[in-house]
Scaffold this motif. Structure first.
Motif, PDB file in Angstrom:
ATOM      1  N   ILE A   1       9.334 -25.944   7.428  1.00 39.55           N
ATOM      2  CA  ILE A   1       8.654 -26.785   8.601  1.00 39.55           C
ATOM      3  C   ILE A   1       7.715 -28.223   7.685  1.00 39.55           C
ATOM      4  O   ILE A   1       7.618 -28.275   7.113  1.00 39.55           O
ATOM      5  CB  ILE A   1       7.519 -26.190   8.944  1.00 39.55           C
TER       6      ILE A   1
ATOM      7  N   GLN B   1       1.345 -27.494  10.062  1.00 38.31           N
ATOM      8  CA  GLN B   1       2.183 -26.215  11.059  1.00 38.31           C
ATOM      9  C   GLN B   1       2.226 -24.780   9.995  1.00 38.31           C
ATOM     10  O   GLN B   1       2.547 -25.601   9.099  1.00 38.31           O
ATOM     11  CB  GLN B   1       3.077 -26.533  11.451  1.00 38.31           C
TER      12      GLN B   1
ATOM     13  N   TYR C   1       7.602 -22.432  15.811  1.00 35.50           N
ATOM     14  CA  TYR C   1       6.810 -23.262  14.079  1.00 35.50           C
ATOM     15  C   TYR C   1       8.909 -23.872  13.851  1.00 35.50           C
ATOM     16  O   TYR C   1       9.454 -24.875  14.141  1.00 35.50           O
ATOM     17  CB  TYR C   1       6.021 -23.087  13.618  1.00 35.50           C
TER      18      TYR C   1
END
Length: 282
Positions: free
Chosen positions: A32, A37, A179
């Motif tokens: 990510i 996040q 995610y």
């Protein structure tokens, strides 16, 4: 899919449940890049050992776990049991909660609904399907909907033959990581015990392992899924049933599962293991 870390649970694990420890693993899926996040997916497995509600189910053998049963299992004992489970799960990962929690020996959905009320605050959701077990204990999953969502859930029935009592189903759940933008299939297991003798009962655990192998091969051939097999196997990492998964020589899963506790066994870090992870590396 490469595991970054696996370890036994914290000190409360040994205190509360020495024979059926909590196991925790962090998976790194697609990296990510957005700031803030989460990068990794945290998964926990725990055999919670009979958190029954206090209500008699006439279709199962749960009479002992009622106020008038031989265990005198009342509301106070039930709440204490749930509080202990919550404390153990909360201690596994410092300063944060797991994203997915696999559980075995849960009586019903009502127990899970009561449990999530006292777990660390999150958007908890439940996956539970009744199994064929005579005592009414099932596998289940609790997950944080803010991190993952369920695409599919189903029970894999185990056929041990007409002369054997039914055993627990394998719970199969397909998640989408919100995610990482990847899918993950987990299998929550609670294999037959060694009751009657380890050698005499070995074929039952091998039968469950073979059923799971066939399922993985069937769903893996048309796609390259991420898999995690977790649970209480009632066997050690080097026993025939577990090695049958790690050494599966048919289809796309040939030698692609990492047995996460084999290293611990080689280092003599435990005496008997009844929970472990097997992770398919892509």
């Amino acid at each position: 899919m490469i595991p970054e870390l696996y370890r036994k649970g914290g000190q409360l694990t040994a205190f509360f449940n020495a024979l059926f420890p909590v196991f925790f693993i962090t998976l790194a899926l697609t990296p990510i890049v957005a700031i803030g996040q989460p990068k990794n997916l945290d998964i926990v497995f725990y055999n919670v050992e009979n958190p029954f509600d206090t209500i008699d189910n006439p279709e199962t053998y749960d009479e002992d776990f009622t106020p008038y049963g031989k265990l005198s299992y009342d509301t106070e004992r039930y709440q204490t049991k749930l509080n202990h489970i919550s404390k153990v799960v909360s201690s596994v990962i410092p300063n944060r909660h797991p994203d997915i929690i696999g559980l075995s020996e849960v009586e019903n959905k009502r127990v899970l609904e009561d449990l999530i009320q006292i777990l660390p605050k999150a958007n908890w959701k439940i996956v539970h399907l009744d199994s064929s077990d005579g005592r009414g204990i099932d596998n289940a999953v609790i997950y944080d909907l803010d991190r993952v969502e369920v695409l599919e859930s189903l029970a894999i029935r185990i056929d041990l033959g007409a002369n054997e009592r039914p055993t627990r189903d394998i719970l199969q759940v397909t998640f989408a990581d919100k995610y990482a933008k990847e899918e993950l299939v987990i299998f929550v297991n609670h294999w037959p015990s060694r009751y009657g003798g380890e050698i005499e009962s070995n074929w039952k655990r091998v039968r469950v392992s073979q059923t799971l192998q066939a399922t993985i091969i069937r769903i893996d051939e048309p796609s390259e899924n991420n898999f995690v097999v977790l649970g209480d196997f009632n066997d050690n990492p080097d026993n025939e049933s577990v090695m049958g998964l790690t050494n599966c020589d048919t289809g796309f899963v040939r030698k692609t599962f990492m047995n996460s506790l084999m290293a611990l066994r080689m280092e003599h870090m435990y005496t008997k293991v009844n929970g472990m992870f097997l992770i398919k590396s892509l």
